[in-house]
Enzyme design. Structure first.
Site, short mmCIF file in Angstrom:
data_model
loop_
_atom_site.label_atom_id
_atom_site.label_comp_id
_atom_site.label_asym_id
_atom_site.label_seq_id
_atom_site.Cartn_x
_atom_site.Cartn_y
_atom_site.Cartn_z
CG ASP A 72 -7.26 17.41 -15.17
OD1 ASP A 72 -6.66 16.68 -15.97
OD2 ASP A 72 -8.41 17.16 -14.75
CE1 TYR B 257 -14.23 13.92 -15.87
CE2 TYR B 257 -13.96 13.86 -13.49
CZ TYR B 257 -14.36 13.26 -14.67
OH TYR B 257 -14.91 12.01 -14.64
CE LYS C 274 -11.30 9.64 -18.57
NZ LYS C 274 -11.43 10.94 -17.96
NE ARG D 296 -2.90 0.48 3.34
CZ ARG D 296 -2.19 0.83 4.41
NH1 ARG D 296 -1.48 1.94 4.42
NH2 ARG D 296 -2.15 0.05 5.47
C1 LIG Z 1 -11.72 11.47 -16.69
C2 LIG Z 1 -11.13 12.72 -16.19
C3 LIG Z 1 -10.83 12.89 -14.82
C4 LIG Z 1 -11.16 11.84 -13.78
O1 LIG Z 1 -10.40 10.67 -13.99
P1 LIG Z 1 -10.92 9.20 -13.56
O2 LIG Z 1 -9.76 8.34 -13.96
O3 LIG Z 1 -12.17 8.91 -14.32
O4 LIG Z 1 -11.13 9.23 -12.08
C5 LIG Z 1 -10.22 14.08 -14.43
N1 LIG Z 1 -9.96 15.06 -15.32
C6 LIG Z 1 -10.24 14.94 -16.63
C7 LIG Z 1 -9.92 16.06 -17.57
C8 LIG Z 1 -10.83 13.76 -17.11
O5 LIG Z 1 -11.13 13.65 -18.41
#
Ligand SMILES: *Cc1c(COP(=O)(O)O)cnc(C)c1O
Length: 384
Positions: A181, A108, A206, A56
């Site tokens: 992000d 997001y 993604k 962990r």
């Molecule tokens: C999908 C996404 C997130 C969240 O990610 P998860 O892996 O689904 O928790 C955060 N920011 C952006 C821009 C995203 O497209």
């Protein structure tokens, strides 16, 4: 995990090798999936590798992907998380009661909703700025001391572009730590840490994994300072860790990132150009088009393409947009982005009644299929 020791190689080469070196004992080119939850000490009761006591806290299964992503982002350290949401949340959870967060009004939606609740319940101040209004960030930062400035670029679903260098300079002048992000840009198109950001995170679900079969996240720091140690501690203490097999799959997905991102950028630009001025489309939102308000900044801060995400505003409004989604055959009607297969969604439906997204907007995650097939599919779907 620290960056690889070969940062001078191009990103495409580093990615193809997947952060791995052949196994010293048997020469395996691909590193083994390592599911061990715990690590035995030696005859002196010392850990064999000081990093690993219990999985962990840290695990050799995370090492190849973490070191590779740290190198791609020109960061000092990268850590995998259970999801992009977990990575972003850990950065907010590393703040202290009373701290103030400044974030863009459009970001997001899942993290935005969580941040509103979390900050209210745990005594953090949260204020939003409008990334498209000149002076909005300056004014918001000037209103009170800020601990964390949050940026997202290109930003869902209008693909607005924030000038990272400018925002980071404003944030730093106000004494804030700056986090980006960068999920949509990927480390290949934009390197926020080189533009002045302190932290960057991705939903590795993604583009980084790219095959729509893993939920994962990653955070990267420019300096492994005390705040970063708090972020890492949140991961270990709350257990928001990535499973070892998911880490192995992510590492496998990363190996083709440069080909996938290039194909997605090329396809997205071809689609944007085809539908720019199309009778069934009132607007194409894509930073690669010269008419997009963020085009000049995107050209400066994104290298090698404008990303694989774009939105179409359908001239016939909400019902025409929904009808077009239903007629698509190559684009799949699913949420998410950054996979090899193209997805289309009616974003206002996905986000629900509170959504600020226009009802005529369709969001496209462009994959690596043939551009002609994608354009033909949208043509037939939009012409009804
Ligand atoms: C999908 C996404 C997130 C969240 O990610 P998860 O892996 O689904 O928790 C955060 N920011 C952006 C821009 C995203 O497209």
């Amino acid at each position: 995990m620290r960056p690889t020791d070969t940062p001078d190689r191009s990103a495409a080469t580093l990615l193809a090798h997947g952060g791995m070196t052949p196994d010293a004992n048997d020469g395996s080119v691909v590193s083994a999936w390592q599911p061990s939850a715990t690590f035995a000490r030696d005859h002196t009761y010392a850990l064999r590798d000081a990093r690993y006591d219990y999985a962990r806290n840290d695990s050799p299964s995370w090492e190849p992907a973490e070191s590779l992503i740290a190198t791609l982002e020109s960061g000092a350290d990268a850590r995998l998380f259970a999801s992009g949401t977990a990575a972003g949340a850990a950065i907010v959870q590393a703040l202290k009661t009373g701290d103030r967060v400044v974030a863009p009004r459009v970001m997001y939606h899942g993290l935005r909703a969580w941040m509103i609740d979390y900050c209210a319940e745990w005594g953090l101040q949260l204020d939003f700025f409008d990334a498209n209004t000149p002076g909005s960030l300056d004014a918001t930062l000037a209103a009170a001391p800020t601990a964390l400035l949050w940026i997202e670029t290109p930003c869902n679903p209008t693909w607005d572009i924030v000038d990272i260098a400018q925002a980071a300079a404003l944030g730093h002048a106000a004494g804030a730590r700056v986090v980006v992000d960068s999920t949509v840009a990927t480390p290949l198109l934009t390197q926020p840490l080189l533009l002045g950001a302190d932290l960057v995170f991705h939903s590795a679900t993604k583009y980084l994994n790219g095959h729509s079969d893993v939920i994962a996240g990653v955070a990267v720091c420019r300096e492994p300072d005390d705040f970063w140690q708090r972020v890492v501690a949140v991961r270990g203490r709350t257990g928001s860790i990535l499973g070892s097999f998911e880490a192995w799959l992510l590492q496998r997905g990363l190996r083709t990132l440069s080909l996938r991102v290039r194909a997605a950028c090329d396809n997205a630009l071809a689609i944007a150009q085809h539908f720019d001025g199309h009778a069934a489309v009132s607007a194409v939102l894509y930073p690669g088009l010269t008419c997009h308000p963020g085009h000049a900044v995107a050209t400066r801060q994104m290298q090698g393409g404008y990303g694989g995400m774009l939105s179409l505003r359908v001239a016939g409004g909400r019902e025409a947009a929904l009808a077009a989604v239903k007629r698509c055959k190559v684009f799949l009607p699913a949420t998410s982005l950054g996979g090899v297969e193209s997805l289309i969604e009616h974003r206002a439906t996905i986000e629900g009644p509170d959504s600020p997204i226009p009802a005529d907007l369709l969001r496209l995650s462009v994959g690596i299929e043939s551009a002609d097939d994608l354009i033909d599919d949208l043509d037939q779907a939009l012409s009804g």
